[in-house]
Design an enzyme around this catalytic site. Structure first.
Site, PDB file in Angstrom:
ATOM      1  N   HIS A 114       2.573 -12.948   2.241  1.00  0.00           N
ATOM      2  CA  HIS A 114       2.065 -11.786   1.362  1.00  0.00           C
ATOM      3  C   HIS A 114       2.860 -11.971   0.202  1.00  0.00           C
ATOM      4  O   HIS A 114       4.100 -12.096   0.081  1.00  0.00           O
ATOM      5  CB  HIS A 114       2.350 -10.510   2.159  1.00  0.00           C
ATOM      6  CG  HIS A 114       1.664  -9.191   1.365  1.00  0.00           C
ATOM      7  ND1 HIS A 114       2.224  -8.606   0.392  1.00  0.00           N
ATOM      8  CD2 HIS A 114       0.618  -8.574   1.947  1.00  0.00           C
ATOM      9  CE1 HIS A 114       1.415  -7.421   0.072  1.00  0.00           C
ATOM     10  NE2 HIS A 114       0.677  -7.453   0.972  1.00  0.00           N
ATOM     11  N   ASP A 191       9.045 -10.790   7.681  1.00  0.00           N
ATOM     12  CA  ASP A 191       8.254  -9.742   7.209  1.00  0.00           C
ATOM     13  C   ASP A 191       7.288  -9.293   8.230  1.00  0.00           C
ATOM     14  O   ASP A 191       6.450  -9.869   8.754  1.00  0.00           O
ATOM     15  CB  ASP A 191       7.264 -10.274   6.244  1.00  0.00           C
ATOM     16  CG  ASP A 191       6.226  -9.447   5.635  1.00  0.00           C
ATOM     17  OD1 ASP A 191       5.943  -8.257   6.237  1.00  0.00           O
ATOM     18  OD2 ASP A 191       5.221  -9.836   4.806  1.00  0.00           O
ATOM     19  N   GLN A 194       2.777  -6.854   9.529  1.00  0.00           N
ATOM     20  CA  GLN A 194       1.706  -6.898  10.347  1.00  0.00           C
ATOM     21  C   GLN A 194       1.635  -7.260  11.699  1.00  0.00           C
ATOM     22  O   GLN A 194       0.921  -7.209  12.611  1.00  0.00           O
ATOM     23  CB  GLN A 194       0.882  -7.978   9.776  1.00  0.00           C
ATOM     24  CG  GLN A 194       0.249  -7.962   8.338  1.00  0.00           C
ATOM     25  CD  GLN A 194      -0.584  -6.857   8.246  1.00  0.00           C
ATOM     26  OE1 GLN A 194      -1.144  -6.365   9.159  1.00  0.00           O
ATOM     27  NE2 GLN A 194      -1.074  -6.120   6.959  1.00  0.00           N
ATOM     28  N   LYS A 217       1.553   1.448   8.272  1.00  0.00           N
ATOM     29  CA  LYS A 217       0.766   0.357   9.205  1.00  0.00           C
ATOM     30  C   LYS A 217       0.726   0.792  10.690  1.00  0.00           C
ATOM     31  O   LYS A 217       0.306   0.208  11.338  1.00  0.00           O
ATOM     32  CB  LYS A 217       0.889  -0.747   8.845  1.00  0.00           C
ATOM     33  CG  LYS A 217       0.668  -1.401   7.339  1.00  0.00           C
ATOM     34  CD  LYS A 217       0.780  -2.820   7.065  1.00  0.00           C
ATOM     35  CE  LYS A 217       1.029  -3.072   5.598  1.00  0.00           C
ATOM     36  NZ  LYS A 217      -0.293  -2.979   4.774  1.00  0.00           N
ATOM     37  N   CYS A 356      -3.740  -9.590  -1.293  1.00  0.00           N
ATOM     38  CA  CYS A 356      -2.081 -10.000  -1.803  1.00  0.00           C
ATOM     39  C   CYS A 356      -1.778 -11.400  -1.365  1.00  0.00           C
ATOM     40  O   CYS A 356      -0.335 -11.413  -0.942  1.00  0.00           O
ATOM     41  CB  CYS A 356      -1.271  -8.833  -1.399  1.00  0.00           C
ATOM     42  SG  CYS A 356      -1.824  -7.317  -2.261  1.00  0.00           S
TER      43      CYS A 356
END
Lengths: 405, 160
Positions: A114, A191, A194, A217, A356
């Site tokens: 991302h 990261d 997600q 999220k 993104c």
């Protein structure tokens, strides 16, 4: 399932929300917790010598402990609250990168990152003269681990990668990447934006040095997320932002820094959102991440099978059983942006665009994809609505085609 | 709001068979338009004879609305003067947003018969009827940029 827990969904029976990879809806328990904080405990924490301020401090600390437990982080002081993943990754790239990186050092990121991970490392590499190396992907949208092995070497100082791809849903082999990086003596930064909403993440056994996530999220409010880190790593980092709360002593000529986590939380903290986030992870844990994962996999497999049977449809990424919650696709002759508008007319919310992840889109040779993403409140009726919308789009554009041919 | 308002058959036809699409050898002007939100791109190339647009072509990738808009824009402005094309820009902008563009009007009265600009050039031009197909875009605020991207690139090519 659980749709009635979410006021927005409960009030919108015809809405098929399939954009949870962008942000999730918020359950009433989260909204209630935030309101309750402001109504009963609002004061500036860590400052006032009065009982109410102490209560705000306690609520903030309790939230930190609850969220740390969600992530299997034994030491809650090693959870730094940030605005979200983007700020957490910028914190690392700036605080660590500015001090550590030199020309000839190498920074390894991936082609599926991302922009929130890609751009901070790209920019710190430019600023320091370090070399940015980008791990390429296999044709089915996984990290090319042979390439990763080639890239990681004695000059590698940091390996920063997504746990789960936001655009493809690919779940990356964290342990394998950590092993390669550790052999090279490189810092590992993951990261987790997600991954955290969709699968159990146990930081203390994951092996990465630093892990970033976003609360919004995971059913939490927008504007709060965090950075999880190993204590030795966090203690060695210089502060990133300066101001109140993060100092110990301020002399005319110099200052000294507060202990973790305060060293990285300059200014009045976002207490209400932290309280909301704690309520969110309590809610998610109450349902169970294993249950959520199984539910999403079922919907993802169903949707993937039905979409794959449609003419002119291309699905990106590995097989459904190896993806997390995300279905990225294109339809021949119908641009994703048009698909999103046509689906929207039937109350189906999907994302269309580059997600993104422009470097990834270039490698897929598409300007954009359509993305449907699933969460705990979706069910098969959402998949049905998605299919109806896609068939409508195909018909609309096919009719136009035959009329003009 | 109805999808048929947005995806009118003439728009779908121009999307499928875009006019004036492709490179333009010997172009006098070239402007690139980009919508960073969705990744749509368009390049507009013009050939000019004085203030007259003698040829115009576009290239790019984008949704049906942006492609059809570029196709119909090129058809609408070919053979027009700069002043007339700018009047069409204003009229189109008003059509898809429901409001005249701020500060871009030519001498205030674009589209009024018999009007001319400061250099005495006629700004008078009739809006081609097929452009009215874009009126539905005004009811889809998220798509206004798609419809207007090629027009903004044209305007930039004409006035810099």
């Amino acid at each position: 399932m659980h749709r009635s827990d979410f006021p927005l969904l409960a009030a919108s029976p015809g809405l098929h929300y399939l954009d949870s990879a962008a942000t999730t809806q918020k359950p009433a328990v989260v909204l209630d917790a935030m309101r309750e904080f402001y109504e009963t405990s609002n004061a500036n924490p860590h400052r006032g010598a009065y009982e109410l301020s102490g209560r705000a401090t306690d609520r903030y600390q309790a939230a930190r402990e609850r969220v740390a437990r969600f992530f299997g982080l034994g030491d809650p002081d090693c959870l730094i609250f940030t605005r979200g993943t983007t700020e957490a990754l910028n914190l690392v790239a700036q605080a660590w990168g500015r001090r550590e990186l030199e020309p000839r050092d190498e920074v390894v990121i991936t082609a599926m990152d991302h922009h929130a991970n890609f751009v901070p490392w790209q920019q710190i590499a430019i600023a320091t003269g370090a070399r940015l190396r980008i791990c390429e992907l296999t044709p089915d949208g996984r990290l090319d681990m042979d390439h990763m092995r080639e890239l990681i070497g004695p000059r590698t100082r940091v390996v920063a990668f997504p746990h789960v791809s936001n655009a493809l849903g690919t779940v990356n082999p964290v342990a394998d990447i950590v092993a390669l990086a550790r052999d090279a003596g490189a810092l590992t930064v993951c990261d987790g934006a997600q991954a955290a909403p969709h699968m159990p993440v146990h930081f203390d056994t994951l092996g990465v040095d630093l892990y970033a996530f976003s609360g919004h999220k995971i059913c939490g409010p927008m504007g709060i997320g965090g950075l999880l880190g190993r204590r030795t790593v966090l203690e060695s980092l210089p502060p990133w932002q300066h101001g109140g709360d993060m100092i110990q002593v301020v002399q005319d000529e110099f200052s000294s820094w507060n202990v973790l986590p305060h060293k990285f939380e300059a200014g009045t903290p976002n207490v209400a959102d932290a309280v909301g986030l704690a309520a969110a992870v309590e809610y998610v844990d109450g349902i169970g991440l294993d249950t959520i994962l199984a539910h999403e996999r079922h919907l993802l497999a169903l949707a993937t099978d039905r979409l794959a049977a449609m003419d002119g449809l291309t699905i990106y990424g590995p097989p459904a059983a190896e993806r997390s919650g995300v279905l990225s696709f294109t339809m021949a002759d119908v641009h994703p942006h048009d698909l999103a508008t046509i689906l929207d007319a039937d109350g189906v919310c999907i994302r269309a665009g580059h997600h993104c992840a422009q470097p990834l889109m270039r490698r897929l040779h598409v300007p954009a994809t359509a993305r449907a993403s699933f969460y705990l409140y979706n069910d098969e009726s959402d998949v049905d609505a998605l299919m109806r919308g896609l068939q409508r789009a195909a018909a609309l554009f096919a009719v136009a085609g035959s009329a003009s041919d | 709001m109805s999808l048929d308002d947005l995806y009118q058959s003439i728009i779908l036809d121009h999307n499928r068979r875009p006019r004036n699409q492709g490179p333009l050898e010997g172009a006098d002007r070239e402007v690139h338009g980009h919508n960073p939100l969705c990744g749509d791109q368009v390049t507009i190339r013009l050939k000019m004879d004085g203030t007259t647009i003698t040829d115009v072509r576009f290239e790019g990738s984008g949704c049906a609305i942006s492609r059809a808009s570029a196709s119909m824009m090129t058809s609408a402005v070919k053979g027009r003067t700069t002043a007339q094309a700018l009047t069409l820009f204003d009229n189109f902008h008003e059509l898809v947003t429901g409001a005249p563009p701020a500060g871009t009007k030519l001498d205030g009265n674009a589209g009024t018969p018999g009007m001319s600009n400061a250099s005495g050039e006629s700004t008078d031009v009739k809006m081609p009827r097929e452009l009215a197909a874009f009126a539905g875009v005004a009811r889809f605020p998220l798509r206004v940029k798609c419809a207007s991207m090629a027009w903004h690139a044209l305007r930039e090519a004409l006035v810099g």
